[in-house]
Design a protein around this motif. Structure first.
Motif, PDB file in Angstrom:
ATOM      1  N   ARG A 126       2.546   1.766  -3.417  1.00  0.00           N
ATOM      2  CA  ARG A 126       1.575   2.206  -4.429  1.00  0.00           C
ATOM      3  C   ARG A 126       0.907   3.524  -4.050  1.00  0.00           C
ATOM      4  O   ARG A 126       0.037   3.999  -4.761  1.00  0.00           O
ATOM      5  N   LEU A 173      -1.256   4.128  -1.689  1.00  0.00           N
ATOM      6  CA  LEU A 173      -2.680   3.905  -1.487  1.00  0.00           C
ATOM      7  C   LEU A 173      -2.981   3.832  -0.002  1.00  0.00           C
ATOM      8  O   LEU A 173      -2.124   3.463   0.802  1.00  0.00           O
ATOM      9  N   ALA A 217       0.830  -1.205   0.000  1.00  0.00           N
ATOM     10  CA  ALA A 217       0.000   0.000   0.000  1.00  0.00           C
ATOM     11  C   ALA A 217       0.866   1.257   0.000  1.00  0.00           C
ATOM     12  O   ALA A 217       0.584   2.210  -0.739  1.00  0.00           O
ATOM     13  N   TRP A 225      -6.842  -0.346  -0.257  1.00  0.00           N
ATOM     14  CA  TRP A 225      -6.141  -1.401  -0.983  1.00  0.00           C
ATOM     15  C   TRP A 225      -6.679  -2.776  -0.580  1.00  0.00           C
ATOM     16  O   TRP A 225      -6.892  -3.645  -1.419  1.00  0.00           O
TER      17      TRP A 225
END
Length: 104
Positions: A60, A62, A57, A67
């Motif tokens: 990325r 996120l 996470a 996620w």
């Protein structure tokens, strides 16, 4: 350096006397000990999974909850459902096997 399996073997070999039994049946005690050992292993696996989820996470960029809750593709959901059903059948086999069990 000692492998993990060798280390466990050394701990077992270094034991002092017979292990105490707290249940009426030694076989039940063994099954309980196996279940508790599996619980410890599962706990360690869950910690590793959590760490990996947080890392993915973060990489990325996120939100962790977003996620985790992102829907999987239909084929992935079907594969996971099939895997779960197979796991349940393997684990519960002694309870659902119509042949029963025999003592050796």
């Amino acid at each position: 350096m000692t492998s993990a399996a060798e280390a466990v073997g050394l701990v077992i070999a270094g034991g002092r006397g017979a292990r105490p039994v707290s249940l009426q049946d030694a076989e039940t005690e063994k099954v309980l000990n196996i279940a508790l050992a599996l619980l410890v292993e599962l706990s360690a696996s869950q910690e590793r999974i959590d760490r990996l989820e947080r890392e993915v996470a973060a990489l990325r960029q996120l939100d962790l909850q977003d996620w985790k809750e992102a829907p999987a593709a239909d084929e992935v959901q079907r594969a996971r459902a099939d895997d779960l059903e197979a796991l349940q059948l393997r684990v519960l086999r002694p309870l659902i096997d119509p042949r029963g069990s025999t003592a050796d």
